[in-house]
Structures are given as C-alpha cells and as structure tokens.
Design a protein around this motif. Structure first.
Motif, PDB file in Angstrom:
ATOM      1  N   ARG A  60      24.773  40.443  39.761  1.00  0.00           N
ATOM      2  CA  ARG A  60      25.049  41.502  38.789  1.00  0.00           C
ATOM      3  C   ARG A  60      26.498  41.965  38.902  1.00  0.00           C
ATOM      4  O   ARG A  60      27.197  42.143  37.911  1.00  0.00           O
ATOM      5  CB  ARG A  60      24.107  42.690  39.012  1.00  0.00           C
ATOM      6  CG  ARG A  60      24.224  43.755  37.933  1.00  0.00           C
ATOM      7  CD  ARG A  60      23.508  45.045  38.299  1.00  0.00           C
ATOM      8  NE  ARG A  60      24.125  45.741  39.405  1.00  0.00           N
ATOM      9  CZ  ARG A  60      25.287  46.406  39.344  1.00  0.00           C
ATOM     10  NH1 ARG A  60      25.976  46.440  38.234  1.00  0.00           N
ATOM     11  NH2 ARG A  60      25.773  47.025  40.398  1.00  0.00           N
ATOM     12  N   ARG A  61      26.987  42.109  40.127  1.00  0.00           N
ATOM     13  CA  ARG A  61      28.350  42.600  40.332  1.00  0.00           C
ATOM     14  C   ARG A  61      29.415  41.633  39.841  1.00  0.00           C
ATOM     15  O   ARG A  61      30.443  42.051  39.327  1.00  0.00           O
ATOM     16  CB  ARG A  61      28.596  42.905  41.811  1.00  0.00           C
ATOM     17  CG  ARG A  61      27.869  44.114  42.315  1.00  0.00           C
ATOM     18  CD  ARG A  61      28.296  44.400  43.730  1.00  0.00           C
ATOM     19  NE  ARG A  61      27.515  45.453  44.342  1.00  0.00           N
ATOM     20  CZ  ARG A  61      27.836  46.010  45.487  1.00  0.00           C
ATOM     21  NH1 ARG A  61      28.914  45.611  46.146  1.00  0.00           N
ATOM     22  NH2 ARG A  61      27.086  46.963  45.999  1.00  0.00           N
ATOM     23  N   ARG A  96      33.601  47.933  39.302  1.00  0.00           N
ATOM     24  CA  ARG A  96      34.536  48.897  38.718  1.00  0.00           C
ATOM     25  C   ARG A  96      35.563  48.095  37.932  1.00  0.00           C
ATOM     26  O   ARG A  96      36.053  47.081  38.398  1.00  0.00           O
ATOM     27  CB  ARG A  96      35.268  49.691  39.807  1.00  0.00           C
ATOM     28  CG  ARG A  96      34.438  50.708  40.497  1.00  0.00           C
ATOM     29  CD  ARG A  96      35.212  51.549  41.507  1.00  0.00           C
ATOM     30  NE  ARG A  96      36.471  50.981  41.965  1.00  0.00           N
ATOM     31  CZ  ARG A  96      37.687  51.459  41.658  1.00  0.00           C
ATOM     32  NH1 ARG A  96      37.829  52.502  40.904  1.00  0.00           N
ATOM     33  NH2 ARG A  96      38.766  50.889  42.142  1.00  0.00           N
ATOM     34  N   GLU A 106      21.712  41.628  43.244  1.00  0.00           N
ATOM     35  CA  GLU A 106      22.792  42.614  43.158  1.00  0.00           C
ATOM     36  C   GLU A 106      24.162  41.932  43.163  1.00  0.00           C
ATOM     37  O   GLU A 106      25.052  42.310  42.404  1.00  0.00           O
ATOM     38  CB  GLU A 106      22.696  43.625  44.305  1.00  0.00           C
ATOM     39  CG  GLU A 106      23.831  44.625  44.367  1.00  0.00           C
ATOM     40  CD  GLU A 106      23.974  45.531  43.145  1.00  0.00           C
ATOM     41  OE1 GLU A 106      25.020  46.201  43.040  1.00  0.00           O
ATOM     42  OE2 GLU A 106      23.061  45.579  42.289  1.00  0.00           O
ATOM     43  N   ILE A 117      29.308  55.065  44.293  1.00  0.00           N
ATOM     44  CA  ILE A 117      30.136  54.301  43.353  1.00  0.00           C
ATOM     45  C   ILE A 117      29.289  53.186  42.753  1.00  0.00           C
ATOM     46  O   ILE A 117      28.573  52.489  43.454  1.00  0.00           O
ATOM     47  CB  ILE A 117      31.358  53.693  44.073  1.00  0.00           C
ATOM     48  CG1 ILE A 117      32.274  54.804  44.565  1.00  0.00           C
ATOM     49  CG2 ILE A 117      32.107  52.748  43.159  1.00  0.00           C
ATOM     50  CD1 ILE A 117      33.447  54.320  45.365  1.00  0.00           C
ATOM     51  N   GLY A 118      29.404  53.025  41.447  1.00  0.00           N
ATOM     52  CA  GLY A 118      28.723  51.918  40.784  1.00  0.00           C
ATOM     53  C   GLY A 118      29.629  50.696  40.768  1.00  0.00           C
ATOM     54  O   GLY A 118      30.825  50.807  40.577  1.00  0.00           O
ATOM     55  N   TRP A 119      29.037  49.547  40.999  1.00  0.00           N
ATOM     56  CA  TRP A 119      29.798  48.299  41.001  1.00  0.00           C
ATOM     57  C   TRP A 119      29.336  47.448  39.842  1.00  0.00           C
ATOM     58  O   TRP A 119      28.162  47.453  39.530  1.00  0.00           O
ATOM     59  CB  TRP A 119      29.608  47.560  42.325  1.00  0.00           C
ATOM     60  CG  TRP A 119      30.040  48.365  43.491  1.00  0.00           C
ATOM     61  CD1 TRP A 119      29.214  49.011  44.368  1.00  0.00           C
ATOM     62  CD2 TRP A 119      31.367  48.652  43.915  1.00  0.00           C
ATOM     63  NE1 TRP A 119      29.964  49.672  45.300  1.00  0.00           N
ATOM     64  CE2 TRP A 119      31.289  49.464  45.051  1.00  0.00           C
ATOM     65  CE3 TRP A 119      32.634  48.306  43.429  1.00  0.00           C
ATOM     66  CZ2 TRP A 119      32.398  49.931  45.718  1.00  0.00           C
ATOM     67  CZ3 TRP A 119      33.742  48.768  44.105  1.00  0.00           C
ATOM     68  CH2 TRP A 119      33.620  49.569  45.234  1.00  0.00           C
TER      69      TRP A 119
END
Length: 179
Positions: free
Chosen positions: A139-140, A6, A136, A2-4
């Motif tokens: 970025r999320r 969402r 990260e 899964i890409g975060w």
C-alpha cells in the motif's frame, strides 16, 4: 500518527513519496528534487534501479550532475521491469539504506525511470526487511493508483522469497543445530 505514504508538493514528474521515515521512492528526476522549503534534498543514500547498461551510465551521469549533491551511500542496480530481483541486489540496497540511517547522513532515495515499478519493488523490500506487513508495504509503495503488486508480481514474489530467506538465516543463527 503519520499516515504513509507522504507526498511532498513537487508535482507528478518526480513521483516522489516518503514511504517510511527517511525512505523515499521516486522517478529518476527525484534525485534533483527540492524539499518544501525549496532546498535540494540532501540524500544520505541513493539506490538507482536502472533498466540496462545504458540506464546505468545515465544514472552515474545524473549522480555526477547533481550540483552539490554528494551522496555518501549508493547502489546502482541493473533490474528489468516485471522480472524477479536477485537477492544480492536486495541485499545491496538494504546495506546502503541502513548505512545512511545509521550514520545520520540523510534520507534515502530509491529511484527508477518512472518511480512506480522497479524502485517501488525495491522500496517494498526495504519495508518488508523492517518487519512491515506485505499488505501495508505494498500500500505504501503503490502510487497514484498504480498497483505495484498487480503490475510487477514477479518482483514482489522475489522480495517475499528474499524475506523468507533472511528470516530462515536469522533463525538458523539463533538456534543451535541438533545432530
């Protein structure tokens, strides 16, 4: 994989995004958001990052006005935009987010008026506490081209100090003190 993050299909008014399994960041309006099936989210915890005492009052009123939304774990923090966040506030947020996860009460929402600065920095702290890297995690939590690290560097720096303090505390508990 899964890409975060969402983005539920809710529109920009909520600024709602899921940045890790069960951890959402959004605006104050996200408290009353509905999921993809049209049902209101059943939040297991809510961390409101209010700007001032008036904001705290509004946050409590929003919580009470959320029809059928009994939120088992809450923390209402008084935070200023672009300012450091006290370790006690980050500890309180982490406590309610983890309580919801451990009890299975539902996902956690971290919110503020716009869903892009105070709440994003607190969610950044939750991600860092889970061991997600600085880059990260930033970025999320950054949303719709809004760079949290660039806008709120004091908040981000206070989170990194909190992460270091927690790491040092954990090391101190595991390693015996030598005389």
């Amino acid at each position: 994989m899964i890409g975060w993050p969402r983005y539920p299909a809710l529109g920009d008014v909520h600024m709602l995004r899921e940045v890790a399994p069960g951890l959402f960041v959004g605006s104050a309006a996200a408290l009353l958001a509905r999921d993809e099936s049209g049902d209101r989210y059943r939040w297991g915890s809510w961390v409101e990052c209010a700007h001032d005492s008036h904001g705290l009052t509004r946050a409590v009123e929003r919580s009470r006005a959320a029809v059928g939304a009994v939120i088992p774990h809450t923390a209402i923090l008084s935070l200023r935009d672009c300012a450091p966040i006290a370790a006690r506030d980050l500890d309180a947020a982490l406590l309610v987010v983890r309580a919801a996860r451990e009890s299975g009460d539902g996902p956690s929402l971290v919110s503020c008026a716009g869903g892009v600065s105070r709440s994003a920095v607190v969610a950044f702290a939750m991600l860092r506490a889970e061991g997600i890297s600085h880059v990260e995690a930033l970025r999320r939590v950054s949303s719709h081209g809004f760079d949290v690290g660039g806008y709120n560097p004091a908040g981000v720096a206070s989170v990194e100090a909190w992460v270091a303090m927690r790491r040092d505390r954990a090391r101190g508990e595991r390693e015996p003190v030598r005389a």
